[in-house]
Write an enzyme that holds these catalytic residues in place. Structure first.
Site, mmCIF file in Angstrom:
data_model
loop_
_atom_site.group_PDB
_atom_site.id
_atom_site.type_symbol
_atom_site.label_atom_id
_atom_site.label_comp_id
_atom_site.label_asym_id
_atom_site.label_seq_id
_atom_site.Cartn_x
_atom_site.Cartn_y
_atom_site.Cartn_z
ATOM 1 N N ARG A 197 -34.583 41.391 -52.843
ATOM 2 C CA ARG A 197 -33.557 41.736 -51.848
ATOM 3 C C ARG A 197 -32.378 40.765 -51.943
ATOM 4 O O ARG A 197 -32.554 39.559 -51.761
ATOM 5 C CB ARG A 197 -34.148 41.686 -50.448
ATOM 6 C CG ARG A 197 -35.195 42.760 -50.172
ATOM 7 C CD ARG A 197 -35.818 42.549 -48.794
ATOM 8 N NE ARG A 197 -36.768 41.446 -48.797
ATOM 9 C CZ ARG A 197 -37.036 40.691 -47.727
ATOM 10 N NH1 ARG A 197 -36.406 40.904 -46.575
ATOM 11 N NH2 ARG A 197 -37.919 39.721 -47.799
ATOM 12 N N GLY A 246 -56.231 30.167 -60.723
ATOM 13 C CA GLY A 246 -56.970 28.964 -60.332
ATOM 14 C C GLY A 246 -56.970 28.808 -58.831
ATOM 15 O O GLY A 246 -56.428 29.645 -58.101
ATOM 16 N N ALA A 290 -50.473 28.324 -52.254
ATOM 17 C CA ALA A 290 -49.047 28.012 -52.312
ATOM 18 C C ALA A 290 -48.673 26.908 -51.334
ATOM 19 O O ALA A 290 -47.838 26.048 -51.633
ATOM 20 C CB ALA A 290 -48.232 29.272 -52.017
ATOM 21 N N LYS A 302 -62.767 37.406 -57.046
ATOM 22 C CA LYS A 302 -62.998 36.418 -55.991
ATOM 23 C C LYS A 302 -62.311 36.826 -54.699
ATOM 24 O O LYS A 302 -62.737 36.439 -53.608
ATOM 25 C CB LYS A 302 -62.575 35.029 -56.431
ATOM 26 C CG LYS A 302 -61.092 34.879 -56.790
ATOM 27 C CD LYS A 302 -60.197 34.578 -55.618
ATOM 28 C CE LYS A 302 -58.735 34.660 -56.001
ATOM 29 N NZ LYS A 302 -57.830 34.406 -54.872
ATOM 30 N N ASP A 361 -61.652 28.986 -57.913
ATOM 31 C CA ASP A 361 -60.807 29.871 -57.112
ATOM 32 C C ASP A 361 -61.611 30.528 -55.995
ATOM 33 O O ASP A 361 -61.105 30.752 -54.888
ATOM 34 C CB ASP A 361 -60.188 30.935 -58.020
ATOM 35 C CG ASP A 361 -58.904 31.506 -57.461
ATOM 36 O OD1 ASP A 361 -58.452 31.050 -56.392
ATOM 37 O OD2 ASP A 361 -58.342 32.423 -58.089
ATOM 38 N N ARG A 410 -55.408 34.435 -47.457
ATOM 39 C CA ARG A 410 -55.108 35.736 -46.837
ATOM 40 C C ARG A 410 -56.336 36.648 -46.837
ATOM 41 O O ARG A 410 -56.571 37.381 -45.880
ATOM 42 C CB ARG A 410 -53.974 36.428 -47.594
ATOM 43 C CG ARG A 410 -52.643 35.717 -47.561
ATOM 44 C CD ARG A 410 -51.620 36.516 -48.351
ATOM 45 N NE ARG A 410 -50.380 35.778 -48.530
ATOM 46 C CZ ARG A 410 -49.345 36.239 -49.226
ATOM 47 N NH1 ARG A 410 -49.430 37.433 -49.804
ATOM 48 N NH2 ARG A 410 -48.248 35.523 -49.356
#
Length: 319
Positions: free
Chosen positions: A33, A128, A132, A183, A236, A247
């Site tokens: 955007r 991995g 963030a 995972k 991970d 999440r």
């Protein structure tokens, strides 16, 4: 100073752009955007996806995809898996592409195979235990870049390796890519367990058996067994199934509470992946009971209680 194109200005894309500057590189962060790109360039903070992380001056922001990749050896593709086909269609085929999404192609296959079918000859995957929120802040982390092109893998390693991000290379593209895919589903199951307050024993058992399903799935598709127990597999899984940043784990908790797991508009890769993996297991005769339970519960075909019962009441067997 080399500018690394980072395609996708979500949380992980923003964190990787910042990480590149810590490795002495510049970065060009692409946002779809134009208004969002302009805001990032002005305020120097991704308040929507990665707040409290300042973009260094060495990070340029643009909404022009062609300009972002012009002259680059490779680009990090950090858009959700459903957006990868559209982005790939607009990129020059001679560009090296590093797939950072942990999801599957539209047909349920590997994104790296999809890229190769489109004519990209230099393809790598990055995966991995990399939240963030932590990589963006410069907390210690490690990741793996895998490719059949050792030169591309080494170039990515050199571009991102820093005192706060350790980058390993691998030739096992299948294992590194699909470990990150499966995972997410096991992390959804962990979130369901947390939401139902089933206890630590249940969660430990779930993760252990989930790792077993990861091994079964990955090795069936040609992955190396060692990769299952490496950063892109076990590493991970631990991060995604236990962290407050995850999440997928949070989505499982939300489902257990009867809430919408996708509030906030952020992509939950495991919700889409669960059904695709369950369909693959059924079609190929593989036993992935946790994947099946998560897929059925998330699709609304099974109640939470049935999902637990189906796992606990399976026939007795040796470990």
């Amino acid at each position: 100073m080399t500018a690394i194109p980072v395609i996708g200005a979500g949380g992980w894309g923003t964190a990787l752009a910042v990480a590149a500057t810590r490795a002495g590189q510049g970065a060009t962060l692409w946002a779809r955007r134009p208004d969002f790109a302009a805001r990032l360039a002005e305020v120097r903070e991704n308040r929507e996806y990665l707040p409290n992380v300042i973009l260094p001056e060495a990070v340029d922001v643009t909404a022009d995809l062609a300009a972002a990749v012009q002259g680059a050896e490779f680009a990090l593709l950090v858009v959700p898996s459903v957006g990868i086909p559209e982005v790939l269609a607009e990129l020059p085929r001679e560009l090296g592409v590093v797939l950072c999404a942990k999801g599957l192609a539209p047909d349920g296959g590997r994104l790296s195979d999809f890229a190769a079918e489109l004519g990209f000859r230099r393809v790598a995957v990055l995966s991995g235990p990399n939240h963030a929120e932590e990589v963006g802040r410069g907390l210690p982390a490690a990741t793996v870049v895998a490719s059949s092109d050792s030169g591309l893998a080494s170039a990515v390693q050199d571009a991102l390796m820093s005192p706060t991000l350790r980058v390993y290379t691998s030739s096992d593209t299948v294992g590194v890519e699909l470990g990150g895919v499966l995972k997410n589903v096991i992390a959804l199951a962990a979130g369901l367990s947390d939401g139902l307050r089933l206890g630590d024993n249940a969660k430990a058992s779930l993760l252990t058996r989930g790792l077993r399903e990861m091994k079964r799935y990955l090795t069936a598709l040609g992955a190396q067994e060692d990769t299952v127990y490496g950063l892109s597999g076990l590493g991970d899984l631990v991060a995604t199934a236990t962290s407050s940043h995850s999440r997928n784990r949070a989505a499982g908790e939300a489902i257990a509470r009867g809430e919408n797991p996708q509030q906030g508009g952020k992509v939950i890769e495991g919700l889409r992946t669960a059904g695709l993996l369950d369909a693959w297991a059924t079609a190929h005769g593989h036993d992935l009971p946790i994947v099946r339970a998560v897929a059925k519960v998330c699709a609304g075909e099974w109640s939470l209680q049935r999902g637990v019962s189906e796992l606990m009441e399976r026939e007795a067997k040796a470990e």
